[in-house]
Design a protein around this motif. Structure first.
Motif, short mmCIF file in Angstrom:
data_model
loop_
_atom_site.label_atom_id
_atom_site.label_comp_id
_atom_site.label_asym_id
_atom_site.label_seq_id
_atom_site.Cartn_x
_atom_site.Cartn_y
_atom_site.Cartn_z
N ASP A 46 42.99 25.66 15.70
CA ASP A 46 42.14 26.65 16.35
C ASP A 46 41.21 26.02 17.39
OD1 ASP A 46 41.65 28.46 13.25
OD2 ASP A 46 43.12 28.79 14.85
N ALA A 61 33.97 28.77 20.45
CA ALA A 61 34.46 29.78 19.52
C ALA A 61 33.25 30.44 18.87
CB ALA A 61 35.35 29.14 18.46
N ASP A 62 33.37 31.71 18.54
CA ASP A 62 32.24 32.44 17.93
C ASP A 62 31.79 31.78 16.64
OD1 ASP A 62 33.38 35.78 18.88
OD2 ASP A 62 32.24 34.26 19.98
N ARG A 107 42.23 28.94 25.28
CA ARG A 107 41.95 28.93 23.85
C ARG A 107 43.21 28.63 23.03
NH1 ARG A 107 37.02 31.39 22.26
NH2 ARG A 107 35.85 32.21 24.04
#
Length: 125
Positions: A46, A61-62, A107
């Protein structure tokens, strides 16, 4: 030959901090973006954070926004990931990646041209 070499991983208690480093070599990176990804056991790799080498624009990333900080040192050809307020769910192998500047898809794993070997980060509860 491009090489990305990560270091700085280790074992830390929840709430602690680590700083990862990625030394890049083999070419000039002014027209590149650098990123950190992570992969937990049994899960996909990720996106974590990205920085544009020349302008310094950053993206997160959040899940790590407000806790992690990506930066670079042009003179040392090194990208850093400062990780604060670590949580057990941050446990993963962390990878450094490099890609020529492209406007979309950054991403995703397939966007990146070069990868490091990874460094293990383990956060205990």
């Amino acid at each position: 030959q491009v090489q990305l070499v990560e270091s700085g991983g280790g074992l830390v208690q929840a709430g602690g901090s680590l700083r990862l480093s990625c030394v890049a070599s083999g070419r000039t990176f002014e027209s590149y973006a650098m990123a950190w990804f992570r992969q937990a056991p049994g899960k996909e790799r990720d996106f974590v954070a990205r920085i544009i080498w020349s302008g310094g624009n950053v993206y997160y990333a959040d899940s790590v926004k407000g806790r992690f900080t990506i930066s670079r040192d042009n003179a040392k050809n090194t990208v850093y990931l400062q990780m604060d307020s670590l949580k057990p769910e941050d446990t993963a192998v962390y990878y450094c990646a490099a890609a020529r500047l492209k406007p979309t898809g950054w991403r995703t794993v397939s966007h990146y041209d070069y990868w490091g070997q990874g460094t293990q980060v383990t956060v205990s509860s």
